[in-house]
Design a protein around this motif. Structure first.
Motif, mmCIF file in Angstrom:
data_model
loop_
_atom_site.group_PDB
_atom_site.id
_atom_site.type_symbol
_atom_site.label_atom_id
_atom_site.label_comp_id
_atom_site.label_asym_id
_atom_site.label_seq_id
_atom_site.Cartn_x
_atom_site.Cartn_y
_atom_site.Cartn_z
ATOM 1 N N GLN A 27 0.357 -1.289 -0.003
ATOM 2 C CA GLN A 27 -0.137 -0.206 0.236
ATOM 3 C C GLN A 27 0.662 1.118 -0.119
ATOM 4 O OE1 GLN A 27 -3.424 -0.030 -0.377
ATOM 5 N NE2 GLN A 27 -2.477 -2.150 -0.585
ATOM 6 N N LEU A 28 2.096 1.630 0.510
ATOM 7 C CA LEU A 28 2.882 2.488 0.148
ATOM 8 C C LEU A 28 3.359 2.620 -1.642
ATOM 9 C CD1 LEU A 28 5.876 1.235 2.816
ATOM 10 C CD2 LEU A 28 3.660 2.695 3.422
ATOM 11 N N THR A 29 3.268 4.097 -1.192
ATOM 12 C CA THR A 29 3.444 5.007 -2.467
ATOM 13 C C THR A 29 4.560 4.628 -3.098
ATOM 14 O OG1 THR A 29 3.672 6.980 -1.526
ATOM 15 C CG2 THR A 29 1.198 6.691 -1.908
ATOM 16 N N PRO A 30 5.357 5.017 -4.303
ATOM 17 C CA PRO A 30 7.228 5.021 -4.390
ATOM 18 C C PRO A 30 7.219 6.092 -3.435
ATOM 19 C CG PRO A 30 5.239 4.635 -6.596
ATOM 20 C CD PRO A 30 3.322 5.294 -5.152
ATOM 21 N N ARG A 31 7.236 6.524 -3.376
ATOM 22 C CA ARG A 31 7.964 7.647 -2.634
ATOM 23 C C ARG A 31 7.919 7.677 -0.935
ATOM 24 N NH1 ARG A 31 12.408 10.629 -3.847
ATOM 25 N NH2 ARG A 31 11.780 12.272 -4.203
ATOM 26 N N GLU A 32 7.135 6.544 -0.761
ATOM 27 C CA GLU A 32 6.941 6.553 0.596
ATOM 28 C C GLU A 32 7.915 4.581 0.793
ATOM 29 O OE1 GLU A 32 3.065 7.508 2.086
ATOM 30 O OE2 GLU A 32 3.126 5.546 1.663
ATOM 31 N N THR A 44 20.362 8.109 8.847
ATOM 32 C CA THR A 44 19.450 9.564 9.175
ATOM 33 C C THR A 44 18.797 10.230 8.583
ATOM 34 O OG1 THR A 44 21.002 11.215 8.669
ATOM 35 C CG2 THR A 44 21.266 10.185 10.667
ATOM 36 N N ASN A 45 17.756 11.393 8.854
ATOM 37 C CA ASN A 45 16.798 11.399 7.739
ATOM 38 C C ASN A 45 18.090 12.631 7.032
ATOM 39 O OD1 ASN A 45 14.601 10.705 9.623
ATOM 40 N ND2 ASN A 45 13.609 12.297 9.930
ATOM 41 N N ARG A 46 18.826 12.892 7.724
ATOM 42 C CA ARG A 46 19.249 14.475 6.805
ATOM 43 C C ARG A 46 20.051 12.860 5.562
ATOM 44 N NH1 ARG A 46 20.966 18.784 7.337
ATOM 45 N NH2 ARG A 46 20.399 18.789 9.467
ATOM 46 N N GLU A 47 20.593 12.035 6.493
ATOM 47 C CA GLU A 47 21.405 11.406 4.283
ATOM 48 C C GLU A 47 20.662 11.143 3.789
ATOM 49 O OE1 GLU A 47 24.875 9.025 7.681
ATOM 50 O OE2 GLU A 47 22.745 8.076 7.723
ATOM 51 N N VAL A 48 18.920 11.009 4.196
ATOM 52 C CA VAL A 48 17.563 10.229 3.358
ATOM 53 C C VAL A 48 17.571 11.301 2.483
ATOM 54 C CG1 VAL A 48 15.802 9.190 3.115
ATOM 55 C CG2 VAL A 48 16.928 8.385 5.000
ATOM 56 N N ILE A 54 15.799 15.750 -1.578
ATOM 57 C CA ILE A 54 14.949 16.457 -1.168
ATOM 58 C C ILE A 54 15.533 17.081 0.040
ATOM 59 C CG2 ILE A 54 12.954 15.096 -2.264
ATOM 60 C CD1 ILE A 54 12.674 13.779 0.371
ATOM 61 N N SER A 55 14.617 17.268 0.621
ATOM 62 C CA SER A 55 14.439 18.159 2.617
ATOM 63 C C SER A 55 14.713 17.320 3.842
ATOM 64 C CB SER A 55 13.751 19.588 2.307
ATOM 65 O OG SER A 55 12.147 19.145 2.301
ATOM 66 N N VAL A 56 15.004 17.393 4.451
ATOM 67 C CA VAL A 56 14.975 17.102 5.395
ATOM 68 C C VAL A 56 13.534 16.913 6.082
ATOM 69 C CG1 VAL A 56 14.969 16.715 8.116
ATOM 70 C CG2 VAL A 56 16.944 17.540 6.208
ATOM 71 N N LYS A 57 12.571 18.081 6.113
ATOM 72 C CA LYS A 57 11.848 18.255 6.681
ATOM 73 C C LYS A 57 10.387 17.339 5.242
ATOM 74 C CE LYS A 57 10.841 22.783 8.727
ATOM 75 N NZ LYS A 57 10.018 24.143 8.471
ATOM 76 N N THR A 58 10.926 17.001 4.099
ATOM 77 C CA THR A 58 9.908 15.981 3.901
ATOM 78 C C THR A 58 10.180 14.812 3.641
ATOM 79 O OG1 THR A 58 10.426 18.217 1.519
ATOM 80 C CG2 THR A 58 10.180 15.847 1.136
ATOM 81 N N VAL A 59 11.944 14.581 4.277
ATOM 82 C CA VAL A 59 11.988 13.357 5.280
ATOM 83 C C VAL A 59 10.799 12.537 5.587
ATOM 84 C CG1 VAL A 59 13.519 11.416 5.485
ATOM 85 C CG2 VAL A 59 13.953 13.062 3.345
ATOM 86 N N ASP A 60 10.936 13.967 7.118
ATOM 87 C CA ASP A 60 10.222 13.363 8.204
ATOM 88 C C ASP A 60 8.269 13.809 8.065
ATOM 89 O OD1 ASP A 60 12.267 14.382 9.880
ATOM 90 O OD2 ASP A 60 11.745 16.024 9.803
ATOM 91 N N LEU A 61 8.027 14.192 6.466
ATOM 92 C CA LEU A 61 6.645 14.121 6.025
ATOM 93 C C LEU A 61 6.766 12.975 6.173
ATOM 94 C CD1 LEU A 61 4.016 15.113 6.011
ATOM 95 C CD2 LEU A 61 4.933 15.270 3.173
ATOM 96 N N TYR A 62 7.520 12.163 4.892
ATOM 97 C CA TYR A 62 7.432 10.744 4.990
ATOM 98 C C TYR A 62 7.809 9.836 5.414
ATOM 99 C CZ TYR A 62 6.346 12.291 -0.118
ATOM 100 O OH TYR A 62 5.261 12.926 -1.408
#
Length: 99
Positions: A27-32, A44-48, A54-62
């Protein structure tokens, strides 16, 4: 990420818990999915964010969306699901840092 999902070991359908985890993964989207794999490998979120440009905030959201869709309360629980589904090898979660 797609290649990793396609190469994973087949899930045994006899265990309903594994079938449920697989259904959640499906059920996960491709970006997820793009965010899931490095997270469960220990990045880490920063490394991802750097890997995906993409931004760290976007990683946090996903990351939040992945946790919710996978019904994981902790990252450790999410890692356990990924290991059980064959997405990652429990003995080689993160590549060693290079100098």
């Amino acid at each position: 990420m797609q290649q990793a999902l396609e190469r994973r070991k087949p899930v045994t359908r006899r265990d309903p818990r594994l079938a449920e985890v697989q259904a959640r993964l499906d059920q996960l989207t491709p970006r997820e999915r793009d965010v899931l794999l490095p997270l469960v490998r220990g990045y880490t979120n920063r490394e991802v964010a750097e890997q995906l440009d993409i931004s760290v905030k976007t990683v946090d959201l996903y990351r939040s969306r992945v946790m919710k869709r996978m019904q994981a309360e902790t990252l450790a629980e999410l890692v356990g699901m990924a290991i059980a589904a064959g997405l990652v090898d429990s003995l080689a979660l993160r590549e060693p840092a290079r100098a």
